[in-house]
Design a protein around this motif. Structure first.
Motif, mmCIF file in Angstrom:
data_model
loop_
_atom_site.group_PDB
_atom_site.id
_atom_site.type_symbol
_atom_site.label_atom_id
_atom_site.label_comp_id
_atom_site.label_asym_id
_atom_site.label_seq_id
_atom_site.Cartn_x
_atom_site.Cartn_y
_atom_site.Cartn_z
ATOM 1 N N ARG A 30 3.323 10.550 5.616
ATOM 2 C CA ARG A 30 4.359 10.625 6.641
ATOM 3 C C ARG A 30 4.342 9.369 7.524
ATOM 4 O O ARG A 30 3.327 9.062 8.157
ATOM 5 N N LEU A 31 5.451 8.672 7.549
ATOM 6 C CA LEU A 31 5.639 7.563 8.463
ATOM 7 C C LEU A 31 5.987 8.181 9.809
ATOM 8 O O LEU A 31 7.090 8.690 10.002
ATOM 9 N N SER A 32 5.051 8.151 10.740
ATOM 10 C CA SER A 32 5.178 8.961 11.958
ATOM 11 C C SER A 32 5.420 8.113 13.193
ATOM 12 O O SER A 32 6.384 7.365 13.246
ATOM 13 N N ALA A 33 4.559 8.224 14.188
ATOM 14 C CA ALA A 33 4.795 7.527 15.460
ATOM 15 C C ALA A 33 4.874 6.014 15.265
ATOM 16 O O ALA A 33 4.183 5.449 14.419
ATOM 17 N N GLY A 34 5.704 5.385 16.071
ATOM 18 C CA GLY A 34 5.855 3.939 16.009
ATOM 19 C C GLY A 34 7.108 3.472 15.315
ATOM 20 O O GLY A 34 7.452 2.282 15.352
ATOM 21 N N ARG A 35 7.853 4.392 14.687
ATOM 22 C CA ARG A 35 9.051 3.986 13.945
ATOM 23 C C ARG A 35 10.126 3.387 14.841
ATOM 24 O O ARG A 35 10.920 2.550 14.408
#
Length: 320
Positions: free
Chosen positions: A263-268
């Motif tokens: 999962r590409l999560s926080a910081g996007r």
């Protein structure tokens, strides 16, 4: 080409992967992704803070810790009806997983937990995958959540065991692992990953990935978060995580845990469309999205922006 799932990775092997030339690393990760996953599919998830702030922990990155002076407003546990309504909105927007987060150190057997059980049952009836992140769990509490219809439980390692005490002092790394064991024993899928940008070395990152990749069963999903700095926390002045560090983490996780959802999560929110595309190429196949444009208490891209990006890249939302 990789053909087997391994659980005996060494630090040296993972370091060798992590330090590959970037284009070669991305190519290998993309190849593994195509072998074990559909590279054209992305799972859309929505994360709702059902109880915000006032946490007694001292996680140095977190704006919800009561001891830090941040602008985050403390919010009591939301009414069950409001949570169900938010879940319906998320479902209508294309999300297939709905995760409920409460800023607790641990779950306590009280009325609030009874209310969370009711929320899980209600969201489950909608046909969504139900996920929770509520802090530490006992074995019996995990079983109650499973019986209510919980699909997954998020409990991030955050960092490596050796660096853990530099970030958090109010609980031990082993307590993280114990909760994951309770979740697994209850038959709930495990969501566990970490945060980069906390001041750790690349070896700390490799060590954290090794802990996940050497579990008897790999976590079904592994969130990779870039530190979202919150004013008032000890890490508020940490520099932005470079894109290529995120790509290396995602690609390495993809190679050593091929069947896991990364999962590409926080910081996007600080990434351009092109930078996010690199992360998808490296093996990320899930994002958190929603119309509120927040991920718990930090900024996140809007739902419309995410759909536009997926359309541009030719990616489709899917349910696992």
């Amino acid at each position: 080409m990789q053909t087997t799932i391994r659980h005996n990775w060494t630090l040296e092997e993972i370091e060798g992967i992590y330090k590959l030339p970037l284009l070669e690393l991305t190519y290998q990760a993309a190849s593994v992704h195509r072998q074990f996953q559909d590279p054209g599919k992305i799972q859309l998830c929505t994360l709702l803070s059902i109880k915000t702030g006032g946490c007694p922990e001292d996680c140095s990155y977190c704006g919800q810790a009561a001891r830090y002076h941040t602008d985050i407003k403390v919010q009591a546990l939301l009414p069950t009806e409001e949570v169900i309504a938010q879940a319906k909105k998320a479902q209508e927007g294309g999300s297939t997983r709905f995760c409920m987060a409460a800023a607790w150190r641990e779950v306590r057997d009280n009325r609030d937990f009874d209310r969370v059980i009711a929320m899980v049952k209600g969201v489950n009836k909608l046909g969504l995958e139900v996920c929770c992140t509520l802090g530490m769990l006992s074995e019996q509490q995990a079983l109650r959540l499973k019986e209510a219809g919980l699909k997954a439980y998020n409990h991030n390692l955050d960092v490596s065991e050796s660096y853990y005490k530099e970030v958090i002092s109010t609980r031990k790394f082993d307590e993280r692992l114990q909760t994951i064991q309770h979740v697994r024993k209850a038959g709930i899928s495990v969501c566990s990953g970490g945060i980069i940008g906390l001041g750790e070395t690349y070896r700390d990152r490799i060590s954290m990935l090794r802990t996940l990749a050497t579990m008897d069963t790999h976590p079904e999903s592994v969130p990779i978060n870039a530190l979202a700095s919150v004013k008032g926390t000890p890490l508020e002045n940490n520099p932005k995580v470079p894109l290529w560090d995120m790509v290396r983490m995602i690609a390495t996780a993809r190679i050593i845990m091929p069947k896991t959802i990364v999962r590409l999560s926080a910081g996007r929110v600080e990434m351009t469309d092109e930078e996010q595309a690199w992360c998808f190429m490296a093996g990320a196949n899930s994002i958190f999205t929603g119309e509120e444009a927040t991920l718990l208490v930090t900024p996140n891209p809007t739902f419309n922006a995410d759909i536009k990006l997926l359309n541009t890249l030719g990616l489709e939302a899917y349910s696992v």
